[in-house]
Design a protein around this motif. Sequence first.
Motif, mmCIF file in Angstrom:
data_model
loop_
_atom_site.group_PDB
_atom_site.id
_atom_site.type_symbol
_atom_site.label_atom_id
_atom_site.label_comp_id
_atom_site.label_asym_id
_atom_site.label_seq_id
_atom_site.Cartn_x
_atom_site.Cartn_y
_atom_site.Cartn_z
ATOM 1 N N CYS A 381 90.203 -21.540 -26.020
ATOM 2 C CA CYS A 381 89.295 -21.862 -24.927
ATOM 3 C C CYS A 381 89.102 -23.378 -24.863
ATOM 4 O O CYS A 381 88.888 -24.031 -25.897
ATOM 5 C CB CYS A 381 87.961 -21.156 -25.136
ATOM 6 S SG CYS A 381 86.684 -21.631 -23.946
ATOM 7 N N ASP A 383 86.657 -25.050 -23.819
ATOM 8 C CA ASP A 383 85.285 -25.500 -24.074
ATOM 9 C C ASP A 383 84.835 -25.214 -25.500
ATOM 10 O O ASP A 383 84.386 -26.121 -26.204
ATOM 11 C CB ASP A 383 84.335 -24.836 -23.076
ATOM 12 C CG ASP A 383 84.574 -25.329 -21.652
ATOM 13 O OD1 ASP A 383 85.154 -26.428 -21.499
ATOM 14 O OD2 ASP A 383 84.209 -24.621 -20.697
ATOM 15 N N CYS A 384 84.941 -23.937 -25.948
ATOM 16 C CA CYS A 384 84.410 -23.592 -27.271
ATOM 17 C C CYS A 384 85.472 -23.589 -28.363
ATOM 18 O O CYS A 384 85.159 -23.400 -29.542
ATOM 19 C CB CYS A 384 83.698 -22.243 -27.242
ATOM 20 S SG CYS A 384 84.777 -20.827 -26.978
ATOM 21 N N ARG A 385 86.723 -23.769 -27.982
ATOM 22 C CA ARG A 385 87.842 -23.869 -28.914
ATOM 23 C C ARG A 385 88.101 -22.579 -29.700
ATOM 24 O O ARG A 385 88.800 -22.601 -30.704
ATOM 25 C CB ARG A 385 87.644 -25.026 -29.909
ATOM 26 C CG ARG A 385 87.542 -26.400 -29.277
ATOM 27 C CD ARG A 385 88.854 -26.781 -28.581
ATOM 28 N NE ARG A 385 88.918 -28.167 -28.231
ATOM 29 C CZ ARG A 385 88.495 -28.691 -27.085
ATOM 30 N NH1 ARG A 385 87.996 -27.896 -26.157
ATOM 31 N NH2 ARG A 385 88.582 -29.977 -26.851
ATOM 32 N N ARG A 386 87.595 -21.465 -29.243
ATOM 33 C CA ARG A 386 87.900 -20.197 -29.906
ATOM 34 C C ARG A 386 89.244 -19.676 -29.403
ATOM 35 O O ARG A 386 89.615 -19.927 -28.261
ATOM 36 C CB ARG A 386 86.802 -19.172 -29.643
ATOM 37 C CG ARG A 386 85.438 -19.634 -30.119
ATOM 38 C CD ARG A 386 84.493 -18.479 -30.266
ATOM 39 N NE ARG A 386 83.153 -18.929 -30.615
ATOM 40 C CZ ARG A 386 82.204 -18.159 -31.110
ATOM 41 N NH1 ARG A 386 82.455 -16.885 -31.308
ATOM 42 N NH2 ARG A 386 81.016 -18.636 -31.396
ATOM 43 N N CYS A 420 86.628 -16.666 -21.042
ATOM 44 C CA CYS A 420 86.260 -16.596 -22.458
ATOM 45 C C CYS A 420 85.063 -15.666 -22.630
ATOM 46 O O CYS A 420 84.026 -15.853 -21.956
ATOM 47 C CB CYS A 420 85.932 -17.989 -22.983
ATOM 48 S SG CYS A 420 85.399 -18.006 -24.718
ATOM 49 N N HIS A 422 83.033 -15.614 -24.970
ATOM 50 C CA HIS A 422 81.969 -16.276 -25.725
ATOM 51 C C HIS A 422 81.190 -17.277 -24.881
ATOM 52 O O HIS A 422 79.958 -17.344 -24.973
ATOM 53 C CB HIS A 422 82.566 -16.984 -26.942
ATOM 54 C CG HIS A 422 83.336 -16.084 -27.849
ATOM 55 N ND1 HIS A 422 82.725 -15.197 -28.706
ATOM 56 C CD2 HIS A 422 84.678 -15.917 -28.015
ATOM 57 C CE1 HIS A 422 83.647 -14.530 -29.383
ATOM 58 N NE2 HIS A 422 84.846 -14.943 -28.978
ATOM 59 N N CYS A 423 81.908 -18.062 -24.057
ATOM 60 C CA CYS A 423 81.215 -19.087 -23.273
ATOM 61 C C CYS A 423 81.493 -18.983 -21.778
ATOM 62 O O CYS A 423 81.028 -19.828 -21.005
ATOM 63 C CB CYS A 423 81.595 -20.480 -23.774
ATOM 64 S SG CYS A 423 83.330 -20.909 -23.450
ATOM 65 N N SER A 424 82.282 -17.977 -21.376
ATOM 66 C CA SER A 424 82.594 -17.705 -19.964
ATOM 67 C C SER A 424 83.470 -18.773 -19.314
ATOM 68 O O SER A 424 83.666 -18.752 -18.097
ATOM 69 C CB SER A 424 81.311 -17.525 -19.141
ATOM 70 O OG SER A 424 80.552 -16.452 -19.657
ATOM 71 N N SER A 425 84.022 -19.697 -20.104
ATOM 72 C CA SER A 425 84.916 -20.691 -19.537
ATOM 73 C C SER A 425 86.202 -20.019 -19.055
ATOM 74 O O SER A 425 86.674 -19.050 -19.652
ATOM 75 C CB SER A 425 85.248 -21.757 -20.585
ATOM 76 O OG SER A 425 86.245 -22.639 -20.104
#
Length: 656
Positions: A381, A383-386, A420, A422-425
Amino acid sequence: MSAGRVARVLVDSPLPQLDRLFDYAIPAEFADDARPGVRVRVPLRTAGRIIDGYLVEVTDASTSDRALSELDAVVSPVPVLTPALYALARRAADRAAGSASDILRLAIPKRMVRAEKAWLAAGRAGAPTVAEDAVAWADARLAAFVDLSARIDAGERLALSAPAVPDETADGRTVGAWALLLAAAATRQLARGCSSIIAVPDHRDATQVLAALDGRVPPDAVVRDDARRSGPERYATFLRTLEDAPAIVVGNRSAVYSPIARPGLVAIWDDGDPLLREPLSPGVHARDAALIRHELEGGALVVAGHTRTTDVQRLVSVGWIADVAPVRRASPRVVLSATREGEGRGARVPSSAFQAARTAVADGPVLVQVARPGYAPSLVCADCRRPARCAHCGGPLRAARPGATPVCGWCGRHARGWACPHCSSTQVRMASSGSERTADELGRAFPGIRVIVADGEHPVAHVDAAPALVVATRGAEPIAQGGYRAVVLLDGDRMLQADDLRVGEACLRWWSNAAALAAPGAPVHLVGVAGGVARALATWTQPAYAASELADRAPLRMPPTVRVAAVEGPRARVDAAIRAVREAVTALDSEAVLGPVGESEQARALVRFDYSSGPAVTAALRSAVVTDALNSRRPRAGGPGRNTLRVRVDLPDLEL
């Protein structure tokens, strides 16, 4: 019963309860052809069918009143199962808690009638003659190690670190110096009237050995045995090894079972390569089969590599294998490259390695080793790098090119409109670079220079001496004419992050094999790695690293300081197998068994045991498998099927 002869037959069946010799009467019509080693067909009373098998031995008729079934047919008059091969298969199977027929299925190719008829009609190979200059060449090669020729002639077990440099064959082809060394040992044995086996991981290694032998020994004395050949070719090759004339067999892991005449040498190259471990049951490693063969038949055993596995180091430490020292120690010029002040902390190619590549590529090819193939092996991702995962199966998302729609690496679905969880990116970024992306980046940095990609999708065996950047995944590096002018090892930190007990050992092997492709004096840059593995590569002290790894694992009872067996199946049957082991080996401590874990219908347990307890443990496990198979022959409706208990011995790692 009436006087006559009895055939003792090993049937070719995967059922563990049939892994023994069965007695059959020999009808008068087969009296001449029913010889030990031939293929036969026999009836199975309980199954009501005819099955293939091998006639192992012929004995006098039993005095028992029990009537024996008769042989149904002698399939072929050629005795393909020699007494030595049967003894080896039996010992290897017993050590691995497996069936001898499974070993023989790997060792003896499927019968090809035309190839067999052609072999029967042709004359047998005569004793090969090795020229004096070839013997002198072999002696000169072996002289690079202290007393190596004498120790091979004496039939010792030896471990040696091969020269890490490319060299040239008689006709000017570039191969690894290791190939010339093993070819020299086999040439010397052939001159003494003895056969040799050189077992290597894959066809590229075999090609190097064959090139090293070309022009040194008679062509009809060299036998290539590998899975890339057609069925008739493999069977014809096998029949050649049955002849009395000595030969040099070059092949993959199954070559260690070749029934050669007067074995003088079995050599294993790069035993740490997983390709030398048989994936099919019972999973015997080529190194272990070679050790058993040496014990049964004699001859020399040589385990060679650019690195030392902990398995071989354990044998060296207990004195079972002798370490052979080189007369003069030589090693590649390894440089540990790190980012310098002013460079980005995450710079993939530090300035020192980049400058070395730029300087060297003007003179010839430069090798760049990377961890993975493809363009971008994984996405994260933005934004959150997951890690970016597939919404359907949870597999990793990948991209073929920048801006391309992500594709799942498991199910192959396109992840259009991905978001994503987790962060919806909705944005992704490339987390790593594969061979193709690295090639694109280096192509822009080195305009006008050829860029060659070598990986599983783009296999390349050789490159010429012209300037080029060769981007290769680990293990897929091509051989360069005259050697690489520089080697850059990237993604080392990522390789070391793998969740594997032997990851350091594996990385050191990958890097050492790549470094051995460098021309003498050429720089080898290991990027972004520190610690014991990096020091071992820089100082070229791989055996010392193996010794330290072995010492670290001993207190934790991790392989190979102990043997490990995996037992899988329904929970009740796994528990029964573990109880059988504990009853057979009272010396097992409370921490010897890990597990079982898993659901009632599919559980798994690991058994750790000392090498001295190996025969008792494997016999108990094999007995449990046979008992399970007998109890599962007629399962109730909806119950477990046949052979539900599975055993695998000598796991390289502890993984529940």
